[in-house]
Design a protein around this motif. Structure first.
Motif, mmCIF file in Angstrom:
data_model
loop_
_atom_site.group_PDB
_atom_site.id
_atom_site.type_symbol
_atom_site.label_atom_id
_atom_site.label_comp_id
_atom_site.label_asym_id
_atom_site.label_seq_id
_atom_site.Cartn_x
_atom_site.Cartn_y
_atom_site.Cartn_z
ATOM 1 N N ARG A 204 33.078 46.474 40.216
ATOM 2 C CA ARG A 204 34.392 46.375 39.559
ATOM 3 C C ARG A 204 34.477 45.012 38.893
ATOM 4 N N CYS A 205 34.217 44.978 37.595
ATOM 5 C CA CYS A 205 34.147 43.689 36.916
ATOM 6 C C CYS A 205 35.339 43.467 35.993
ATOM 7 N N GLY A 206 35.908 42.283 36.084
ATOM 8 C CA GLY A 206 36.979 41.889 35.186
ATOM 9 C C GLY A 206 36.554 40.672 34.398
ATOM 10 N N ILE A 207 36.710 39.506 34.988
ATOM 11 C CA ILE A 207 36.560 38.246 34.259
ATOM 12 C C ILE A 207 35.205 38.137 33.549
ATOM 13 N N THR B 225 35.497 47.652 49.679
ATOM 14 C CA THR B 225 36.037 46.433 50.264
ATOM 15 C C THR B 225 36.081 45.380 49.162
ATOM 16 N N HIS B 226 36.572 44.197 49.483
ATOM 17 C CA HIS B 226 36.754 43.163 48.462
ATOM 18 C C HIS B 226 36.411 41.812 49.076
ATOM 19 N N PHE B 227 35.628 41.013 48.331
ATOM 20 C CA PHE B 227 35.187 39.712 48.846
ATOM 21 C C PHE B 227 36.233 38.621 48.622
ATOM 22 N N TYR C 183 32.501 33.303 33.979
ATOM 23 C CA TYR C 183 32.175 33.366 35.393
ATOM 24 C C TYR C 183 33.467 32.990 36.108
ATOM 25 N N SER C 184 33.631 33.446 37.331
ATOM 26 C CA SER C 184 34.893 33.191 38.033
ATOM 27 C C SER C 184 35.219 31.700 38.016
ATOM 28 N N ARG C 185 34.161 30.920 38.096
ATOM 29 C CA ARG C 185 34.278 29.484 37.840
ATOM 30 C C ARG C 185 33.004 29.078 37.115
ATOM 31 N N ALA D 205 35.610 48.902 34.765
ATOM 32 C CA ALA D 205 36.156 47.764 34.008
ATOM 33 C C ALA D 205 37.583 47.468 34.470
ATOM 34 N N ALA D 206 37.797 46.260 34.984
ATOM 35 C CA ALA D 206 39.155 45.869 35.415
ATOM 36 C C ALA D 206 39.966 45.466 34.185
ATOM 37 N N VAL D 207 41.015 46.220 33.917
ATOM 38 C CA VAL D 207 41.847 45.958 32.731
ATOM 39 C C VAL D 207 43.298 45.699 33.124
HETATM 40 C C1 LIG Z 1 40.895 42.217 39.991
HETATM 41 C C2 LIG Z 1 39.956 42.878 40.909
HETATM 42 C C3 LIG Z 1 38.604 42.968 40.586
HETATM 43 C C4 LIG Z 1 37.990 42.264 39.388
HETATM 44 O O1 LIG Z 1 37.879 40.896 39.689
HETATM 45 P P1 LIG Z 1 37.081 39.882 38.726
HETATM 46 O O2 LIG Z 1 36.908 38.658 39.536
HETATM 47 O O3 LIG Z 1 37.935 39.650 37.546
HETATM 48 O O4 LIG Z 1 35.798 40.553 38.369
HETATM 49 C C5 LIG Z 1 37.785 43.699 41.438
HETATM 50 N N1 LIG Z 1 38.282 44.288 42.556
HETATM 51 C C6 LIG Z 1 39.573 44.199 42.904
HETATM 52 C C7 LIG Z 1 40.059 44.860 44.139
HETATM 53 C C8 LIG Z 1 40.458 43.476 42.109
HETATM 54 O O5 LIG Z 1 41.734 43.355 42.477
#
Ligand SMILES: *Cc1c(COP(=O)(O)O)cnc(C)c1O
Length: 382
Positions: A231-234, A174-176, A240-242, A42-44
Motif C-alpha cells: 500500500r504505497c502513498g508518499i 497490519t501496519h508498521f 521517501y517517507s523521510r 495506491a493510497a489516494v
Molecule cells: C496512508 C497509509 C498507507 C500509505 O502510507 P505511505 O507512507 O504514504 O506509503 C498505507 N497503509 C495505511 C494503513 C495507511 O493509512
C-alpha cells in the motif's frame, strides 16, 4: 426556503502541475522492486496527498491493482472514475456508518477494514436479510497501536466468519509504526508477530485472501514483508517517507506548485515589510507579491525563512506569510515580471523550495506540506 449553493471554488492562478509520466515511472519502479505477484494498492487519501484525487485516480486507474482511501466518502467520490479497480477503505467499519452506507459498501464492493467485533456484528445485522456481502480486511494489531485488532479478538472474529454469510474475508493486514526509521528492530518485531499470527491461523498461502503489511517505507526497506500487496502513498508521489541517502528505488516528485507575481514595487532601505514588521530592508529592495498564503497551505512559519524560485533564480520570502499573500525579495532578479510564474514547491528533492526543505523549516514531514495544498489550487495534468 431558498437555498444557495456555489460550485466549489477553484483558483486558476494557483497551479499545481502534476507530471503524470513521473507518477507512472515511480509506480513502475516501485512495482519492479516487488515480486511480480505482489499487487500494488495506491493510497489516494487526503486528496491524493494534496495532488488532486480526481486527477491522480484518472492517471493511475490502468496502472495499479487497487486504491486505498481513508473514508467511505472518498470511496464514493472516486468509485465512478476508478475504472472498476477495488477500493479499500482504511477507516474500519463501525456503527457510525449508517445502514445505507454499509449497503453501499456491499453494492460497490468496497473493501473495508475490520478492527472490532462490533464492526462485524454491525455489518451482519445491517445486511442479514439481504444477499449482499462485504469484503473485509482484518487489521491485526502487531504494534502500531492505532486501529488494529488485538490477536485474541481476531481469533473470535475468525471463528465467527463461517456464520457470517454477509461478509467474506478478503484480506489480512497490519501496519508498521517505524518502517521509516533508521532502526528497523521494532518493525521486525511487528513482522514476526504478524507472521506468527498468519501461521497460527493458517492464513498464508490461501489464494482467496490478500495479505498486506507495507506502506511506502515498508515497501522500500522490508522486502520480506511485501506479501500479496503493498500500500504505497508518499513514494508514488515521488518522496521517501523521510529523505533517504541510498534509496533502493529512484523516485521523482510529481508535483510543482506555482503562482504568479501580481505586484512589483520598490521598498526603500530601512522600511519594514508586512505584519509585525518582522523584516526591515537593509537596501533598496524590489519586492514582489504572490497571492498565496497560509490559507492555501503555505505555512506561516515559512515567514522570513523559506525560498521560492523564479526560473532558476532563488528568492527569499521576506516578512510574514499572510493569509493569502507572500512577499518576495526579487532585487537580484532584474527580469522578474508581473504575471511571471514563481515556483512555490519544486519537483526536485534538492531544490531550495522542495517539499523536504519546507518540511524541515516547518518541523514536520513532507506528507504534511503536500496534503496542506488547498483543494482550490488548480491541478494541471501534463
Ligand atoms: C496512508 C497509509 C498507507 C500509505 O502510507 P505511505 O507512507 O504514504 O506509503 C498505507 N497503509 C495505511 C494503513 C495507511 O493509512
Amino acid at each position: 426556503m431558498k437555498r444557495y449553493r456555489a460550485e466549489p471554488l477553484i483558483r486558476p492562478d494557483l497551479q499545481a502541475h502534476i507530471y503524470s509520466a513521473d507518477l507512472l515511472t515511480n509506480v513502475r519502479n516501485l512495482r519492479t522492486f516487488c515480486p511480480a505477484r505482489t499487487k500494488f494498492c495506491a493510497a489516494v487519501k487526503a486528496n491524493a496527498y494534496g495532488h488532486g484525487i480526481g486527477e491522480i485516480v484518472g492517471i493511475l486507474k490502468n496502472h495499479v491493482d487497487a486504491f486505498a482511501v481513508a473514508t467511505f466518502y472518498e470511496a464514493m467520490h472516486i468509485e465512478p472514475i476508478a475504472g472498476g479497480k477495488p477500493i479499500l477503505i482504511l477507516e474500519p467499519v463501525n456503527p457510525s456508518y449508517t445502514a445505507e452506507q454499509i449497503t453501499l459498501c456491499a453494492r460497490y464492493g468496497f473493501h473495508c477494514e475490520l478492527s472490532s467485533l462490533e464492526g462485524l456484528e454491525y455489518v451482519n445485522s445491517v445486511l442479514k436479510n439481504s444477499s449482499l456481502r462485504i469484503p473485509l480486511h482484518l487489521n491485526v494489531e502487531t504494534g502500531m497501536g492505532r486501529c488494529g485488532l488485538e490477536e485474541r479478538i481476531c481469533r473470535t472474529v475468525l471463528e465467527r466468519l463461517p456464520d457470517s454469510p454477509n461478509v467474506m474475508l478478503a484480506g489480512v493486514m497490519t501496519h508498521f509504526a517505524t518502517a521509516d526509521e533508521e532502526d528497523l528492530s521494532y518493525a521486525y518485531e511487528q513482522l514476526l508477530r504478524f507472521e506468527k499470527f498468519l501461521e497460527r491461523h493458517r492464513l498464508k498461502g490461501r489464494n482467496d485472501i490478500l495479505i498486506h503489511a507495507c506502506n511506502s517505507a515498508g515497501t522500500l526497506k522490508i522486502p520480506q514483508a511485501h506479501y500479496d500487496m503493498v500500500r504505497c502513498g508518499i513514494s508514488m508521489y515521488g518522496y521517501y517517507s523521510r529523505p533517504m541517502k541510498n534509496p533502493p528505488v529512484p523516485l521523482t516528485p510529481v508535483l510543482k506548485l506555482q503562482a504568479p507575481i501580481t505586484q512589483i514595487k520598490t521598498v526603500p532601505a530601512g522600511q519594514s515589510v508586512g505584519y509585525g514588521r518582522s523584516f526591515v530592508t537593509t537596501r533598496d529592495t524590489v519586492a514582489a507579491i504572490i497571492y498565496l498564503g497560509y490559507a492555501d497551505g503555505y505555512r506561516r512559519c515559512f515567514s522570513n525563512r523559506a525560498k521560492m524560485k523564479i526560473g532558476e533564480a532563488v528568492v527569499p520570502v521576506i516578512g510574514r506569510v499572510c493569509m493569502d499573500q507572500v512577499i518576495l525579495d526579487v532585487t537580484d532578479v532584474p527580469n522578474a515580471a508581473l504575471g511571471q510564474m514563481v515556483t512555490v514547491i519544486d519537483n526536485r528533492h534538492d531544490s531550495p523550495c522542495g517539499a523536504y526543505g519546507l518540511a524541515q523549516l516547518a518541523d514536520t514531514i513532507c506528507y504534511e506540506i503536500l496534503t496542506m495544498i488547498h483543494a482550490h489550487v488548480s491541478r494541471i495534468v501534463h
